[in-house]
Motif scaffolding. Structure first.
Motif, short mmCIF file in Angstrom:
data_model
loop_
_atom_site.label_atom_id
_atom_site.label_comp_id
_atom_site.label_asym_id
_atom_site.label_seq_id
_atom_site.Cartn_x
_atom_site.Cartn_y
_atom_site.Cartn_z
N GLU A 181 0.77 -1.29 11.49
CA GLU A 181 1.54 -2.19 12.28
C GLU A 181 0.27 -3.03 13.13
OE1 GLU A 181 4.41 -0.41 14.48
OE2 GLU A 181 5.83 -0.30 12.81
N ASP A 182 -0.83 -2.16 13.47
CA ASP A 182 -1.70 -2.56 14.40
C ASP A 182 -2.79 -3.28 13.85
OD1 ASP A 182 -2.43 -0.45 13.08
OD2 ASP A 182 -3.59 0.49 14.94
N GLU A 183 -2.68 -3.78 12.63
CA GLU A 183 -3.77 -4.42 11.88
C GLU A 183 -3.21 -5.75 11.62
OE1 GLU A 183 -4.94 -2.01 8.39
OE2 GLU A 183 -6.07 -0.81 9.61
N VAL A 184 -4.19 -6.85 11.90
CA VAL A 184 -4.05 -8.06 11.69
C VAL A 184 -4.57 -8.54 10.13
CG1 VAL A 184 -4.38 -10.71 12.42
CG2 VAL A 184 -4.17 -8.80 14.00
N VAL A 185 -3.54 -8.75 9.22
CA VAL A 185 -3.82 -8.96 7.94
C VAL A 185 -3.56 -10.56 7.51
CG1 VAL A 185 -3.54 -8.51 5.42
CG2 VAL A 185 -3.66 -6.73 7.23
N ILE A 186 -4.45 -11.26 6.85
CA ILE A 186 -4.45 -12.75 6.58
C ILE A 186 -3.95 -12.98 5.14
CG2 ILE A 186 -5.51 -13.39 8.61
CD1 ILE A 186 -7.86 -14.16 6.78
N GLY A 187 -4.09 -12.01 4.30
CA GLY A 187 -3.95 -12.10 2.89
C GLY A 187 -4.09 -10.83 1.98
N PHE A 188 -4.02 -10.98 0.86
CA PHE A 188 -4.09 -9.63 0.12
C PHE A 188 -4.87 -9.97 -1.42
CE2 PHE A 188 -0.44 -12.34 -1.28
CZ PHE A 188 -0.65 -12.29 -2.90
N ALA A 189 -5.08 -9.00 -1.95
CA ALA A 189 -5.77 -9.28 -3.17
C ALA A 189 -5.32 -7.97 -4.16
CB ALA A 189 -7.42 -8.90 -2.99
N ILE A 190 -5.07 -8.31 -5.40
CA ILE A 190 -4.48 -7.39 -6.26
C ILE A 190 -5.25 -7.08 -7.55
CG2 ILE A 190 -2.17 -7.02 -7.77
CD1 ILE A 190 -0.55 -8.19 -5.66
N SER A 191 -5.66 -6.00 -8.09
CA SER A 191 -6.22 -5.88 -9.27
C SER A 191 -5.36 -5.50 -10.34
CB SER A 191 -7.44 -5.04 -9.15
OG SER A 191 -8.32 -5.56 -8.30
N GLN A 192 -5.14 -6.23 -11.23
CA GLN A 192 -4.19 -5.69 -12.42
C GLN A 192 -4.77 -5.42 -13.82
OE1 GLN A 192 -1.27 -8.63 -13.32
NE2 GLN A 192 -1.09 -8.14 -15.44
N GLN A 193 -4.40 -4.50 -14.66
CA GLN A 193 -5.30 -4.29 -16.06
C GLN A 193 -4.50 -3.32 -16.58
OE1 GLN A 193 -8.71 -1.43 -14.38
NE2 GLN A 193 -8.24 -0.79 -16.18
N LYS A 194 -4.53 -3.51 -17.84
CA LYS A 194 -3.90 -2.69 -18.90
C LYS A 194 -4.31 -1.14 -18.92
CE LYS A 194 -2.63 -6.22 -22.14
NZ LYS A 194 -2.62 -6.72 -23.56
N LYS A 195 -3.75 -0.38 -19.04
CA LYS A 195 -4.19 1.05 -19.24
C LYS A 195 -5.09 1.31 -20.56
CE LYS A 195 -2.54 5.98 -19.36
NZ LYS A 195 -1.52 6.97 -19.68
N ASP A 196 -6.22 1.82 -20.02
CA ASP A 196 -7.11 2.10 -21.27
C ASP A 196 -7.75 0.72 -21.76
OD1 ASP A 196 -6.62 5.08 -20.93
OD2 ASP A 196 -4.94 4.58 -22.61
N VAL A 197 -7.65 -0.28 -20.84
CA VAL A 197 -8.40 -1.42 -21.19
C VAL A 197 -8.92 -2.06 -20.07
CG1 VAL A 197 -8.02 -3.79 -22.21
CG2 VAL A 197 -6.56 -2.07 -23.15
N ARG A 198 -10.35 -2.37 -20.00
CA ARG A 198 -11.09 -2.84 -19.21
C ARG A 198 -10.82 -4.19 -18.61
NH1 ARG A 198 -14.48 0.85 -17.19
NH2 ARG A 198 -15.79 -0.70 -16.11
N MET A 199 -10.16 -5.09 -19.40
CA MET A 199 -9.84 -6.37 -18.95
C MET A 199 -9.19 -6.35 -17.76
SD MET A 199 -10.47 -9.85 -19.49
CE MET A 199 -10.85 -9.60 -21.26
#
Length: 219
Positions: free
Chosen positions: A49-67
Protein backbone atom coordinates in the motif's frame (compact mmCIF):
# COMPACT_ATOMS: atom_id res chain seq x y z
CA UNK A 1 -1.29 -0.99 -24.56
CA UNK A 2 0.60 -4.13 -23.51
CA UNK A 3 3.73 -4.81 -25.51
CA UNK A 4 4.71 -8.36 -26.43
CA UNK A 5 8.47 -8.55 -26.92
CA UNK A 6 9.76 -12.13 -27.55
CA UNK A 7 13.27 -12.58 -26.22
CA UNK A 8 15.94 -14.74 -27.82
CA UNK A 9 16.14 -18.28 -26.41
CA UNK A 10 19.39 -17.68 -24.55
CA UNK A 11 18.37 -14.36 -22.98
CA UNK A 12 17.31 -14.21 -19.36
CA UNK A 13 14.02 -12.59 -18.50
CA UNK A 14 14.33 -8.77 -18.34
CA UNK A 15 14.78 -7.64 -14.79
CA UNK A 16 15.17 -11.17 -13.41
CA UNK A 17 18.42 -11.45 -11.50
CA UNK A 18 19.46 -7.90 -12.43
CA UNK A 19 20.52 -5.49 -9.67
CA UNK A 20 17.80 -3.14 -8.41
CA UNK A 21 18.13 0.32 -6.83
CA UNK A 22 17.70 0.41 -3.06
CA UNK A 23 14.56 2.58 -3.37
CA UNK A 24 12.92 0.40 -6.02
CA UNK A 25 9.47 -1.02 -5.17
CA UNK A 26 8.99 -4.39 -3.57
CA UNK A 27 8.11 -7.44 -5.61
CA UNK A 28 4.37 -7.95 -6.24
CA UNK A 29 2.58 -10.42 -3.98
CA UNK A 30 -0.47 -12.70 -4.27
CA UNK A 31 0.23 -13.45 -7.93
CA UNK A 32 -2.56 -15.68 -9.25
CA UNK A 33 -3.78 -16.94 -12.62
CA UNK A 34 -7.55 -17.01 -13.23
CA UNK A 35 -10.05 -17.23 -16.09
CA UNK A 36 -7.94 -20.04 -17.46
CA UNK A 37 -8.86 -21.11 -21.01
CA UNK A 38 -7.22 -23.16 -23.74
CA UNK A 39 -5.65 -20.10 -25.41
CA UNK A 40 -5.81 -17.35 -22.79
CA UNK A 41 -5.58 -16.56 -19.10
CA UNK A 42 -5.54 -13.57 -16.74
CA UNK A 43 -2.75 -12.97 -14.23
CA UNK A 44 -3.40 -10.68 -11.25
CA UNK A 45 -1.30 -9.45 -8.31
CA UNK A 46 -1.12 -7.02 -5.40
CA UNK A 47 1.45 -4.39 -4.37
CA UNK A 48 2.25 -2.90 -0.99
CA UNK A 49 0.00 0.00 0.00
CA UNK A 50 2.77 2.49 0.79
CA UNK A 51 4.50 2.13 -2.58
CA UNK A 52 3.80 4.27 -5.65
CA UNK A 53 3.67 2.02 -8.70
CA UNK A 54 3.19 3.38 -12.22
CA UNK A 55 3.26 0.15 -14.24
CA UNK A 56 4.11 -3.52 -14.39
CA UNK A 57 6.19 -6.01 -16.31
CA UNK A 58 5.33 -9.69 -16.85
CA UNK A 59 7.67 -12.43 -17.99
CA UNK A 60 5.93 -15.44 -19.53
CA UNK A 61 7.55 -18.63 -20.75
CA UNK A 62 6.72 -22.25 -21.40
CA UNK A 63 7.98 -24.73 -18.88
CA UNK A 64 11.30 -26.28 -19.88
CA UNK A 65 11.54 -23.83 -22.81
CA UNK A 66 13.79 -20.75 -22.68
CA UNK A 67 11.73 -18.72 -25.16
CA UNK A 68 10.28 -15.78 -23.19
CA UNK A 69 7.50 -13.27 -23.75
CA UNK A 70 7.86 -9.96 -21.99
CA UNK A 71 4.82 -7.73 -21.40
CA UNK A 72 5.31 -4.22 -20.05
CA UNK A 73 2.86 -1.39 -19.45
CA UNK A 74 3.36 1.96 -17.73
CA UNK A 75 1.16 4.90 -16.67
CA UNK A 76 -1.44 2.52 -15.25
CA UNK A 77 -2.59 1.38 -11.85
CA UNK A 78 -4.11 -1.88 -13.05
CA UNK A 79 -3.36 -5.03 -11.11
CA UNK A 80 -4.12 -7.60 -13.80
CA UNK A 81 -3.13 -8.49 -17.34
CA UNK A 82 -4.53 -10.84 -19.98
CA UNK A 83 -2.25 -13.45 -21.54
CA UNK A 84 -3.15 -14.32 -25.15
CA UNK A 85 -2.02 -16.73 -27.87
CA UNK A 86 -1.37 -19.53 -25.42
CA UNK A 87 -1.23 -23.16 -26.50
CA UNK A 88 -3.73 -25.62 -25.13
CA UNK A 89 -2.61 -28.33 -22.72
CA UNK A 90 0.67 -26.49 -22.08
CA UNK A 91 2.44 -25.48 -18.86
CA UNK A 92 3.57 -21.86 -18.44
CA UNK A 93 5.55 -19.92 -15.84
CA UNK A 94 4.96 -16.22 -15.15
CA UNK A 95 6.78 -13.61 -13.05
CA UNK A 96 5.46 -10.12 -12.27
CA UNK A 97 7.49 -6.98 -11.53
CA UNK A 98 6.27 -3.58 -10.35
CA UNK A 99 7.54 -0.42 -12.02
CA UNK A 100 8.02 2.92 -10.24
CA UNK A 101 9.86 6.12 -11.05
CA UNK A 102 12.94 4.70 -9.36
CA UNK A 103 12.93 1.55 -11.49
CA UNK A 104 11.67 -2.04 -11.53
CA UNK A 105 11.11 -4.23 -8.51
CA UNK A 106 12.53 -7.71 -8.10
CA UNK A 107 10.52 -10.43 -9.77
CA UNK A 108 7.72 -12.07 -7.87
CA UNK A 109 7.65 -15.72 -6.99
CA UNK A 110 7.12 -17.82 -10.12
CA UNK A 111 3.60 -19.08 -10.78
CA UNK A 112 3.11 -22.29 -12.75
CA UNK A 113 -0.18 -22.96 -14.58
CA UNK A 114 -1.39 -25.26 -17.33
CA UNK A 115 -3.91 -24.43 -20.04
CA UNK A 116 -6.76 -26.95 -20.52
CA UNK A 117 -7.60 -28.87 -23.65
CA UNK A 118 -10.21 -27.31 -25.91
CA UNK A 119 -12.38 -30.44 -25.69
CA UNK A 120 -12.27 -30.36 -21.88
CA UNK A 121 -13.25 -26.68 -21.90
CA UNK A 122 -16.16 -27.33 -24.25
CA UNK A 123 -17.34 -30.26 -22.11
CA UNK A 124 -17.21 -28.08 -19.01
CA UNK A 125 -19.06 -25.29 -20.83
CA UNK A 126 -21.77 -27.68 -22.04
CA UNK A 127 -22.17 -29.03 -18.54
CA UNK A 128 -22.56 -25.51 -17.17
CA UNK A 129 -25.14 -24.69 -19.87
CA UNK A 130 -27.14 -27.83 -19.04
CA UNK A 131 -27.05 -26.94 -15.36
CA UNK A 132 -28.27 -23.40 -16.09
CA UNK A 133 -31.07 -24.73 -18.31
CA UNK A 134 -32.19 -27.15 -15.59
CA UNK A 135 -32.17 -24.34 -13.05
CA UNK A 136 -34.24 -22.16 -15.37
CA UNK A 137 -36.71 -24.98 -16.00
CA UNK A 138 -37.08 -25.64 -12.27
CA UNK A 139 -37.60 -21.94 -11.67
CA UNK A 140 -40.36 -21.86 -14.31
CA UNK A 141 -42.06 -24.87 -12.68
CA UNK A 142 -41.96 -23.20 -9.28
CA UNK A 143 -43.43 -20.01 -10.75
CA UNK A 144 -46.26 -21.97 -12.43
CA UNK A 145 -47.08 -23.82 -9.22
CA UNK A 146 -47.24 -20.55 -7.28
CA UNK A 147 -49.58 -19.03 -9.89
CA UNK A 148 -51.90 -22.06 -9.73
CA UNK A 149 -52.04 -21.88 -5.94
CA UNK A 150 -52.81 -18.15 -6.05
CA UNK A 151 -55.61 -18.66 -8.60
CA UNK A 152 -57.17 -21.46 -6.53
CA UNK A 153 -57.05 -19.32 -3.38
CA UNK A 154 -58.76 -16.43 -5.19
CA UNK A 155 -61.46 -18.78 -6.47
CA UNK A 156 -62.11 -20.13 -2.98
CA UNK A 157 -62.23 -16.60 -1.60
CA UNK A 158 -64.82 -15.66 -4.25
CA UNK A 159 -66.97 -18.71 -3.47
CA UNK A 160 -66.89 -17.97 0.26
CA UNK A 161 -67.77 -14.30 -0.32
CA UNK A 162 -70.71 -15.27 -2.58
CA UNK A 163 -72.00 -17.75 -0.02
CA UNK A 164 -71.84 -15.16 2.77
CA UNK A 165 -73.69 -12.64 0.62
CA UNK A 166 -76.48 -15.09 -0.24
CA UNK A 167 -76.77 -16.09 3.41
CA UNK A 168 -77.17 -12.45 4.46
CA UNK A 169 -79.86 -11.88 1.81
CA UNK A 170 -81.83 -14.94 2.94
CA UNK A 171 -81.52 -13.92 6.57
CA UNK A 172 -82.74 -10.38 5.83
CA UNK A 173 -85.79 -11.66 3.88
CA UNK A 174 -87.04 -14.01 6.62
CA UNK A 175 -88.92 -11.28 8.66
CA UNK A 176 -90.64 -9.97 5.50
CA UNK A 177 -91.81 -13.47 4.57
CA UNK A 178 -93.23 -14.02 8.06
CA UNK A 179 -95.15 -10.70 7.86
CA UNK A 180 -96.60 -11.58 4.46
CA UNK A 181 -97.71 -15.00 5.68
CA UNK A 182 -99.47 -13.45 8.72
CA UNK A 183 -101.19 -10.83 6.54
CA UNK A 184 -102.43 -13.44 4.07
CA UNK A 185 -103.82 -15.60 6.86
CA UNK A 186 -105.76 -12.68 8.35
CA UNK A 187 -107.23 -11.67 4.98
CA UNK A 188 -108.52 -15.19 4.21
CA UNK A 189 -110.39 -15.62 7.60
CA UNK A 190 -114.29 -15.33 7.84
CA UNK A 191 -115.54 -11.70 8.38
CA UNK A 192 -117.56 -10.93 11.53
CA UNK A 193 -120.90 -9.01 11.70
CA UNK A 194 -120.89 -5.50 13.10
CA UNK A 195 -123.10 -6.56 15.94
CA UNK A 196 -120.74 -9.28 16.94
CA UNK A 197 -122.57 -12.19 15.31
CA UNK A 198 -121.51 -14.15 12.26
CA UNK A 199 -123.34 -13.71 8.99
CA UNK A 200 -125.50 -16.70 8.26
CA UNK A 201 -127.59 -17.45 5.22
CA UNK A 202 -131.25 -18.39 5.22
CA UNK A 203 -133.51 -19.37 2.38
CA UNK A 204 -136.97 -17.94 2.38
CA UNK A 205 -139.43 -18.90 -0.30
CA UNK A 206 -141.62 -16.24 -1.78
CA UNK A 207 -145.04 -17.54 -2.68
CA UNK A 208 -145.52 -17.75 -6.29
CA UNK A 209 -146.25 -20.25 -8.91
CA UNK A 210 -143.24 -22.44 -9.71
CA UNK A 211 -140.26 -20.33 -8.50
CA UNK A 212 -138.46 -19.41 -5.33
CA UNK A 213 -136.25 -16.53 -4.33
CA UNK A 214 -133.05 -16.98 -2.32
CA UNK A 215 -132.53 -14.18 0.12
CA UNK A 216 -129.74 -13.54 2.57
CA UNK A 217 -131.07 -11.95 5.70
CA UNK A 218 -129.40 -11.37 8.99
CA UNK A 219 -129.98 -14.15 11.43
Amino acid sequence: MPQFLPSPPAWPSPGLGAPHPPDSPSAPVNVTVRHLKANSAVVSWDVLEDEVVIGFAISQQKKDVRMLRFIQEVNTTTRSCALWDLEEDTEYIVHVQAISIQGQSPASEPVLFKTPREAEKMASKNKDEVTMKEMGRNQQLRTGEVLIIVVVLFMWAGVIALFCRQYDIIKDNEPNNNKEKTKSASETSTPEHQGGGLLRSKVRARPGPGWATLCLVPW
